[in-house]
Scaffold this active site. Structure first.
Site, short mmCIF file in Angstrom:
data_model
loop_
_atom_site.label_atom_id
_atom_site.label_comp_id
_atom_site.label_asym_id
_atom_site.label_seq_id
_atom_site.Cartn_x
_atom_site.Cartn_y
_atom_site.Cartn_z
N TYR A 332 0.84 -1.20 0.00
CA TYR A 332 0.00 0.00 0.00
C TYR A 332 0.87 1.26 0.00
O TYR A 332 1.72 1.43 0.88
CB TYR A 332 -0.89 -0.04 1.25
CG TYR A 332 -1.92 1.02 1.29
CD1 TYR A 332 -2.92 1.07 0.33
CD2 TYR A 332 -1.91 1.99 2.29
CE1 TYR A 332 -3.88 2.05 0.36
CE2 TYR A 332 -2.87 2.97 2.33
CZ TYR A 332 -3.84 2.99 1.36
OH TYR A 332 -4.79 3.97 1.39
N CYS A 708 -18.37 54.54 -3.78
CA CYS A 708 -16.98 54.98 -3.60
C CYS A 708 -16.53 55.80 -4.81
O CYS A 708 -16.72 55.39 -5.95
CB CYS A 708 -16.08 53.77 -3.40
SG CYS A 708 -14.35 54.20 -3.22
#
Length: 913
Positions: A332, A708
DNA sequence: GCAAGGTC
């Protein structure tokens, strides 16, 4: 009667191995509903009983999470809503055969033993299996077996010491999953949608610009290293050297003081040495050294070494390793462990390698002395190191290279350390010491099978202590420069990720691959990684805003919190709530200063092609949240303008925007800047905002709003002092003197208010005030002191609906006489009259009532029972809002009104019920 | 179309 027990492992491989060990190789095998997960059967003793075991497995996590259907669309809800949006567990299609197998088997057994990996995620997977089994068989008894290696002893210990699932570990994973999803999805959607608009040519529709708590720190490492290289200032330093000829060999003797930065001092020493013609051999030392063989291979080392030596990416290496694993050629490949347990039988594995043509001899040599593996300290308590299982000579290309590496590495760590002899010769010239060294490999041992460690002899001729050597005054000075660090290789990056806890062994290569795929980094010809324009621009933009999302500390902090949950120091919800709150704040600041990200990217991509500010509801979807959350007066981070230079006139304001703001040059939707001299509305940048008018055709045409002036923040507020209604009135904000104001003061009924004087004996006796002229009962609640500051004045326009239009005196929620209006928007209710608050939209109380009850029409998509008819609210796009309920979060169960539109047409209207 | 974590 035998116990009927169901075992479930995290993967088929483990199930098979446990079955083999527990049954002494006498197990049966049958198919499950999932092709990859077989079902093994055997009998054994368990809890002093005979037991019939059915061993099944899953393939990692069974369930996954995602937002509820309502929040799947990217356009329907603002990204910020994902911090609190409902999340659902679901079973993906490919897990269903596994689940069905487990369900079927759980019904047939009285006990369940969970054999998932002994780590945090394994515990969670165990809890997923438990959940499914309990649905299938509510009376099944459930135990957890913990094992740190798949050996006879460990398996038997586990079965005799079974435990319950550790709920704390499960909670920690729950926490990680939820936060990863919320944070990742919110920032990804925000950034993707924004850049698609701001840089449409670089980021077309559906282009994903992702953020993830692991991928971004990974990018951060690459950017940091690149900056270190760029900012590196080379420093000069100086060395002395003399070359001694002995036979055919030239030996370089270097100054024992190494390199120093003081040139004058070096030159003085050089002059002193050059006055001598003879050097004396002061010392000759030889010593033996061991060069250690590698440690047993784990995933990180496999990725690092193989990507360094085999000219492959870490991801490629891991994909091949997984393939070799499924072919039964190697063990694995996802493991942290770097030592073989004492019980591990290495001999048959080494024997298998004697079949190899290239390294079979070494394997035989190892067997003669019996394998003695090197030992590391790391363990994931679930898997052994990576080793070759079967020999094969049929592999080709990269698969062959990876297999060969794993086989050679395995044999190398079963071999012996290499032995070397290092000889150092030191000479003295005018009291200055110079030295030279040589290295001889006396026993190659593991190096015979491990060409990846490059060792070679560096021979040095024989010198005798006390010997005199002619140097003939040739001491030379060498001018050197310090050199910058090299760019990161994938191996370096994996090392950094490992050190800083970014991702897991199994996911390191995925994160690297992801930042390549997203175009955040580029791979150089030499395999090193450089940040791309995009990757760099993003990190710079976030850093400018003050939140470096690429910093690994953020993930490290979460990992600490998860550990705290595991040990009981913190609760899951506490961590989730804290982190959600915190990241939401970061999100709000980033979204309201996102211009700085645009600005950083425009350094690399050129000016943006599209005006960001259009019609308010078509602006970024987070706009709504930034208004609702009102992040007032954030630090001034604008870089374009200063307030004092832009206050004189509207024209100048617009010019200043056009000159200084790259977006404005390509304005597609005309806007009008309005006289703004006395504007005291400050945006989030702390500078006076600009007043603009909506020009785009729609329900808000003509409405004015503040935003803004430099487009540096997301400030947006409807102007409450202007209102243009169909045939209505026009209110204008003008500072008036008290005397000129007198005739203009109107009450809520839009009639001139009556000036009266307080005649009661109290503190206000004699003070004047305005109120409604009408008699008690019919009068509105308007009240205003005469000596109060400037107020609103009103000019009448034709066709204004008057009090005669509200003969019943219907009042709105704030007590004012409701205003009669007509639905002008195309749709089902066009032309119908309704009453609403007389105040301008934005400052109104949101009262709504149809003028004629028989006219009430409710959109077909609303269910009558969902509507509180006493509180019908119009949303900002003129629709009846819908009553909804929060399904999750701290407001769970709380009702609110929202825009009923779907599919990106949602206007952002929201109000708590 | 978004995250990270398992596994294949």
């Amino acid at each position: 009667m035998s116990l009927k027990v169901l075992f479930v492992a995290e993967k088929n491989d483990t199930a098979k191995e446990i079955s083999r060990i527990m049954s002494n190789n006498k197990y049966t095998r049958r198919e499950g509903l999932s092709k990859l997960n077989k079902i093994y059967g055997f009998s054994c003793k368990m809890l002093n009983n005979d037991a019939d075991i059915t061993m099944a497995s899953v393939s990692g996590h069974i369930m996954t999470i995602d937002f509820s259907l309502e929040f799947k669309s990217w356009e329907k809800h603002p990204p910020v809503s994902l911090f609190t949006a409902p999340i659902e567990d679901y079973c993906p299609e490919d897990s269903k055969p596994i689940v069905n197998t487990i369900v079927r088997e759980a019904k047939e057994n009285e006990m369940l033993v969970l054999w998932t990996d002994c780590d945090r995620e394994g515990e969670y997977i165990a809890s997923e299996i438990r959940h499914i089994c309990l649905i299938a068989n509510p009376s099944i008894k459930i135990y957890r077996a913990r094992f740190s290696e798949i050996t006879y002893a460990s398996i038997h210990t586990a079965i005799n010491q079974m435990e319950m699932i550790n709920e704390r570990l499960v909670a920690a994973v729950d926490c990680r999953k939820e936060l990863d999803l919320r944070i990742g999805a919110a920032f990804t959607r925000f950034l993707s949608l924004r850049l698609q608009k701001v840089f449409p040519y670089h980021f077309p529709t559906n282009h994903v610009v992702s953020y993830g708590p692991c991928q971004f720190p990974t990018l951060g490492f690459v950017v940091d290293r690149c900056k270190q290289v760029e900012h590196f200032v080379p420093k000069k330093f100086y060395k002395l050297r003399t070359v001694v000829e002995r036979g055919d060999t030239q030996v370089n003797f270097f100054w024992s003081r190494g390199g120093i930065q003081d040139r004058t001092e070096t030159e003085q020493s050089q002059r002193g040495c050059n006055q001598q013609s003879v050097a004396i051999v002061y010392r000759v030392v030889s010593k033996s050294k061991s060069e250690p063989r590698p440690l047993p291979l784990n995933t990180v080392e496999l990725e690092k070494k193989a990507s360094r030596k085999l000219d492959m990416s870490a991801k490629q290496v891991m994909m091949i390793a997984e393939k070799l694993y499924t072919q039964g050629l190697i063990s694995y490949p996802r493991t942290e462990t770097n030592f073989f347990p004492p019980s591990f039988n290495l001999v048959p594995l080494v024997e298998e390698q004697t079949r190899a043509e290239q390294w079979g001899d070494t394997a035989r040599h190892i067997l003669r002395d019996s394998p003695t593996p090197s030992e590391g300290q790391k363990s994931d308590q679930a898997h052994p190191p990576i080793y070759p299982i079967k020999h094969t000579s049929s592999l080709q290309g990269n698969e062959r290279k990876v297999y060969e590496f794993i086989a050679r590495h395995f044999l190398a760590c079963c071999h012996k350390d290499a032995q070397t002899s290092e000889t150092t010769v030191e000479i003295l010239v005018n009291k200055e010491s110079f030295s030279a060294s040589g290295l001889i490999i006396t026993a190659r041992n593991y190096l015979d099978v491990y060409p990846y460690d490059e060792w070679c002899d560096r021979r040095i001729p024989h010198f005798t202590q006390g010997e005199r050597i002619q140097i003939e005054g040739c001491i030379e000075m060498i001018e050197c420069e310090t050199t910058p660090p090299s760019y990161l290789t994938e191996a370096d990056l994996i090392q950094l990720m490992d050190e800083h806890g970014i991702g897991t062994d199994a996911t390191h290569s995925d994160h690297i691959e992801r930042i390549k795929m997203r175009g955040y980094v580029d791979v150089q010809l030499d395999g090193t990684l450089l940040p791309s324009k995009l990757g760099r621009g993003l990190v710079e933009g976030y850093t400018k805003i003050g939140h470096n999302l690429a910093n690994s500390d953020l993930r490290a902090e979460l990992e600490r919190d998860l550990t705290d949950i595991c040990v009981g120091k913190k609760e899951k919800n506490e961590v989730i709530n804290f982190m959600v709150h915190r990241y939401k704040q970061v999100f709000t600041e980033i979204s309201s200063h996102a211009i700085l990200i645009d600005e950083s990217l425009s350094n690399y991509f050129g000016p943006p092609k599209q005006l960001r500010i259009e019609y308010p509801h078509e602006r970024d979807h987070y706009y709504w949240d930034s208004i609702k959350t009102q992040p007032k007066h954030l630090p001034h981070k604008c870089s374009y303008t200063t307030p004092s230079k832009q206050k004189s006139s509207s024209t100048r304001i617009r010019h200043s925007r056009m000159n200084q703001h790259p977006y404005i040059q390509s304005t597609q939707i005309p806007m009008t800047a309005v006289e703004n001299d006395n504007n005291l509305e400050l945006c989030y940048c702390g500078i006076p905002s600009i007043l603009l008018t909506v020009r785009k055709a729609g329900p808000n045409t003509g409405k004015k709003f503040y935003t803004c002036n430099t487009s540096s923040c997301e400030y947006f507020v409807w102007d409450k002092t202007f209102e243009v209604q169909e045939g209505g009135y026009f209110m204008e904000k003008i500072p008036t003197s008290f005397s000129s104001r007198r005739d203009l003061v109107l009450c809520h009924c839009n009639y001139p208010a009556k000036l009266r004087t307080v005649d009661k004996d109290n503190l206000n006796k004699g003070r004047q005030f305005y109120n409604c002229t009408k008699q008690k009962g019919n009068a509105c609640e308007f009240f205003q002191w005469e000596d109060d500051g400037p107020t609103l004045s009103i000019q009448y326009f034709k066709n204004n609906k008057s009090i005669s239009d509200n003969p019943k005196g219907i009042k709105c929620k704030c007590g004012r006489l409701a205003k009669l209006r007509t639905v002008s928007k195309d749709g089902f209710n066009k032309g119908k009259d309704f009453y609403s608050c007389p105040k301008p939209i934005g400052g109104d109380c949101r009262f709504f009532k149809w003028a004629h009850e028989e006219q009430i029409m409710i959109s077909n998509n609303l269910i009558t029972s969902q509507i509180d008819t006493a509180k019908l609210l119009l949303c900002e796009c003129g629709q009846l809002s819908k009553l909804m309920t929060c399904k999750e979060g701290s407001n769970k169960g709380r009702k609110y009104y929202g825009c009923p539109k779907k599919n990106g047409r949602w206007c952002g209207f929201f109000e708590w019920a």
